[in-house]
Scaffold this motif. Sequence first.
Motif, PDB file in Angstrom:
ATOM      1  N   GLN A  24       0.807  -1.214   0.000  1.00  0.00           N
ATOM      2  CA  GLN A  24       0.000   0.000   0.000  1.00  0.00           C
ATOM      3  C   GLN A  24       0.843   1.268   0.000  1.00  0.00           C
ATOM      4  O   GLN A  24       0.360   2.337  -0.396  1.00  0.00           O
ATOM      5  CB  GLN A  24      -0.936   0.016   1.237  1.00  0.00           C
ATOM      6  CG  GLN A  24      -1.950  -1.101   1.286  1.00  0.00           C
ATOM      7  CD  GLN A  24      -1.367  -2.401   1.841  1.00  0.00           C
ATOM      8  OE1 GLN A  24      -0.177  -2.463   2.176  1.00  0.00           O
ATOM      9  NE2 GLN A  24      -2.197  -3.426   1.933  1.00  0.00           N
ATOM     10  N   THR A  25       2.079   1.198   0.467  1.00  0.00           N
ATOM     11  CA  THR A  25       2.888   2.413   0.617  1.00  0.00           C
ATOM     12  C   THR A  25       4.070   2.488  -0.348  1.00  0.00           C
ATOM     13  O   THR A  25       4.596   3.577  -0.578  1.00  0.00           O
ATOM     14  CB  THR A  25       3.429   2.504   2.054  1.00  0.00           C
ATOM     15  OG1 THR A  25       4.184   1.312   2.351  1.00  0.00           O
ATOM     16  CG2 THR A  25       2.288   2.632   3.049  1.00  0.00           C
ATOM     17  N   MET A  26       4.511   1.368  -0.901  1.00  0.00           N
ATOM     18  CA  MET A  26       5.669   1.359  -1.795  1.00  0.00           C
ATOM     19  C   MET A  26       5.485   2.311  -2.967  1.00  0.00           C
ATOM     20  O   MET A  26       6.373   3.090  -3.317  1.00  0.00           O
ATOM     21  CB  MET A  26       5.941  -0.055  -2.318  1.00  0.00           C
ATOM     22  CG  MET A  26       6.472  -1.019  -1.292  1.00  0.00           C
ATOM     23  SD  MET A  26       6.585  -2.709  -1.948  1.00  0.00           S
ATOM     24  CE  MET A  26       7.823  -2.494  -3.224  1.00  0.00           C
ATOM     25  N   PHE A  27       4.330   2.261  -3.584  1.00  0.00           N
ATOM     26  CA  PHE A  27       4.067   3.063  -4.779  1.00  0.00           C
ATOM     27  C   PHE A  27       4.092   4.554  -4.446  1.00  0.00           C
ATOM     28  O   PHE A  27       4.656   5.360  -5.197  1.00  0.00           O
ATOM     29  CB  PHE A  27       2.722   2.670  -5.382  1.00  0.00           C
ATOM     30  CG  PHE A  27       2.440   3.314  -6.703  1.00  0.00           C
ATOM     31  CD1 PHE A  27       2.941   2.764  -7.876  1.00  0.00           C
ATOM     32  CD2 PHE A  27       1.690   4.474  -6.786  1.00  0.00           C
ATOM     33  CE1 PHE A  27       2.692   3.355  -9.096  1.00  0.00           C
ATOM     34  CE2 PHE A  27       1.444   5.075  -8.003  1.00  0.00           C
ATOM     35  CZ  PHE A  27       1.941   4.506  -9.160  1.00  0.00           C
ATOM     36  N   ILE A  28       3.498   4.925  -3.311  1.00  0.00           N
ATOM     37  CA  ILE A  28       3.451   6.334  -2.913  1.00  0.00           C
ATOM     38  C   ILE A  28       4.861   6.865  -2.672  1.00  0.00           C
ATOM     39  O   ILE A  28       5.227   7.951  -3.132  1.00  0.00           O
ATOM     40  CB  ILE A  28       2.587   6.502  -1.643  1.00  0.00           C
ATOM     41  CG1 ILE A  28       1.152   6.080  -1.921  1.00  0.00           C
ATOM     42  CG2 ILE A  28       2.639   7.940  -1.139  1.00  0.00           C
ATOM     43  CD1 ILE A  28       0.256   6.065  -0.698  1.00  0.00           C
ATOM     44  N   VAL A  29       5.665   6.098  -1.945  1.00  0.00           N
ATOM     45  CA  VAL A  29       7.045   6.512  -1.668  1.00  0.00           C
ATOM     46  C   VAL A  29       7.830   6.635  -2.970  1.00  0.00           C
ATOM     47  O   VAL A  29       8.618   7.572  -3.152  1.00  0.00           O
ATOM     48  CB  VAL A  29       7.723   5.518  -0.713  1.00  0.00           C
ATOM     49  CG1 VAL A  29       9.193   5.873  -0.525  1.00  0.00           C
ATOM     50  CG2 VAL A  29       7.018   5.496   0.636  1.00  0.00           C
ATOM     51  N   CYS A  30       7.620   5.698  -3.892  1.00  0.00           N
ATOM     52  CA  CYS A  30       8.324   5.724  -5.172  1.00  0.00           C
ATOM     53  C   CYS A  30       7.996   6.999  -5.949  1.00  0.00           C
ATOM     54  O   CYS A  30       8.893   7.648  -6.497  1.00  0.00           O
ATOM     55  CB  CYS A  30       7.952   4.495  -5.997  1.00  0.00           C
ATOM     56  SG  CYS A  30       8.734   4.426  -7.621  1.00  0.00           S
ATOM     57  N   VAL A  31       6.731   7.370  -6.007  1.00  0.00           N
ATOM     58  CA  VAL A  31       6.325   8.588  -6.713  1.00  0.00           C
ATOM     59  C   VAL A  31       6.964   9.818  -6.080  1.00  0.00           C
ATOM     60  O   VAL A  31       7.448  10.717  -6.779  1.00  0.00           O
ATOM     61  CB  VAL A  31       4.787   8.719  -6.715  1.00  0.00           C
ATOM     62  CG1 VAL A  31       4.357  10.082  -7.249  1.00  0.00           C
ATOM     63  CG2 VAL A  31       4.167   7.611  -7.564  1.00  0.00           C
TER      64      VAL A  31
ATOM     65  N   ILE B 115       9.795  10.006  -4.405  1.00  0.00           N
ATOM     66  CA  ILE B 115      11.233  10.018  -4.706  1.00  0.00           C
ATOM     67  C   ILE B 115      11.489  10.463  -6.137  1.00  0.00           C
ATOM     68  O   ILE B 115      12.379  11.279  -6.404  1.00  0.00           O
ATOM     69  CB  ILE B 115      11.841   8.629  -4.451  1.00  0.00           C
ATOM     70  CG1 ILE B 115      11.774   8.289  -2.962  1.00  0.00           C
ATOM     71  CG2 ILE B 115      13.283   8.572  -4.945  1.00  0.00           C
ATOM     72  CD1 ILE B 115      12.196   6.867  -2.636  1.00  0.00           C
ATOM     73  N   VAL B 116      10.703   9.932  -7.070  1.00  0.00           N
ATOM     74  CA  VAL B 116      10.897  10.283  -8.481  1.00  0.00           C
ATOM     75  C   VAL B 116      10.627  11.764  -8.717  1.00  0.00           C
ATOM     76  O   VAL B 116      11.378  12.440  -9.424  1.00  0.00           O
ATOM     77  CB  VAL B 116       9.991   9.413  -9.380  1.00  0.00           C
ATOM     78  CG1 VAL B 116      10.039   9.904 -10.827  1.00  0.00           C
ATOM     79  CG2 VAL B 116      10.419   7.957  -9.320  1.00  0.00           C
TER      80      VAL B 116
ATOM     81  N   ILE C 125      14.494   2.870  -8.328  1.00  0.00           N
ATOM     82  CA  ILE C 125      13.726   1.913  -7.526  1.00  0.00           C
ATOM     83  C   ILE C 125      14.649   0.864  -6.926  1.00  0.00           C
ATOM     84  O   ILE C 125      14.523   0.493  -5.753  1.00  0.00           O
ATOM     85  CB  ILE C 125      12.636   1.262  -8.401  1.00  0.00           C
ATOM     86  CG1 ILE C 125      11.615   2.313  -8.838  1.00  0.00           C
ATOM     87  CG2 ILE C 125      11.944   0.135  -7.643  1.00  0.00           C
ATOM     88  CD1 ILE C 125      10.589   1.800  -9.821  1.00  0.00           C
ATOM     89  N   THR C 126      15.595   0.374  -7.720  1.00  0.00           N
ATOM     90  CA  THR C 126      16.529  -0.645  -7.229  1.00  0.00           C
ATOM     91  C   THR C 126      17.356  -0.117  -6.069  1.00  0.00           C
ATOM     92  O   THR C 126      17.575  -0.821  -5.071  1.00  0.00           O
ATOM     93  CB  THR C 126      17.457  -1.096  -8.370  1.00  0.00           C
ATOM     94  OG1 THR C 126      16.674  -1.661  -9.428  1.00  0.00           O
ATOM     95  CG2 THR C 126      18.448  -2.147  -7.872  1.00  0.00           C
ATOM     96  N   ALA C 127      17.823   1.135  -6.170  1.00  0.00           N
ATOM     97  CA  ALA C 127      18.678   1.710  -5.140  1.00  0.00           C
ATOM     98  C   ALA C 127      17.952   1.848  -3.810  1.00  0.00           C
ATOM     99  O   ALA C 127      18.560   1.671  -2.744  1.00  0.00           O
ATOM    100  CB  ALA C 127      19.190   3.071  -5.600  1.00  0.00           C
TER     101      ALA C 127
END
Length: 307
Positions: A168-175, A177-178, A247-249
């Motif tokens: 539920q939170t991975m996608f939000i954090v990714c956005v 950061i990007v 994302i990998t980092a």
Amino acid sequence: MKNKNDAVKVKKLKKSKRFENLDVVVFLGPFLLVFFVFTILPVFISLGISLTNFNMLEIPDFVGLTNYQKLFLNDDIFSKALTNTMILALITGPLSYIMCFAFAWLINEVPPKPRAFLTLLFYAPSLAGGFAYVWQLMFSGDSYGYINGILIDLGIITEPIIWLQAEQTMFIVCVIIVLWQALGTTFLTFIAGLQTVDRTLYEAGAVDGIKNRWQELYFITLPSMRGQLLFGAVLNISGSFGIGPVITAVFGFPTNGYNLHTIMHHLDDYGGVRFEMGYACAIATILFVISFVANKVFQFILGRIGK
């Protein structure tokens, strides 16, 4: 006699034009050669290899469209990677593009000295080294993570959130950061483009009936910097479809449940780990086609601005 003189003049004119274009050839020739050898040629080579079964040790075995058939019909991970890539690109691409222009437009309105400082301040995130460690520390899944610690102290949550692992939170954090990293070359390009807009156009626009800043933006500013807008679009589209390393980092590889698995991850997996180069080239070709189509769509949209 007159016809002969005209013919001589035409020949001299053609020779002079050849010499005029010679300097262009001399200066652009090395770049065009390097661009062809390291950009254009590899695209066609990759397309050819994608039609083979090639492991870099044996002679390529021609298999036709088998790799593409396997990608779309038998590879569930690629389907998830394609979906994740498109969703991330559709969200982060336009948002980061608008952010870059909005910040550049606002900063362009301040005096020169503060403008230089603000430009550096906004550009700094794209230069920051070791950013992965910072984000991992901020979004650590225990109470020592800064975000969890703040939320617990405020009473918003009672238990730490596993930001980098929970679906539920991975996608939000990714956005987040990007978008944080998006203020890079595109931002500087827009700053430079805004500086080159002819100020007399705004005076002429006021005479012609332009009444507010929004009309100035649409009818004068954006058309005047169409080249910079297109260049920024190319950079942003390329970046939004190639966010795999970021994302990998931060999240590792592979991500939990392949929730942030992108086409770039799939390409790295088959090309850099398994060395199934035919299959990897098929993935690269699909990514190239998607990026090419996205660029053409953006060019069409930018071409309509101010008309």
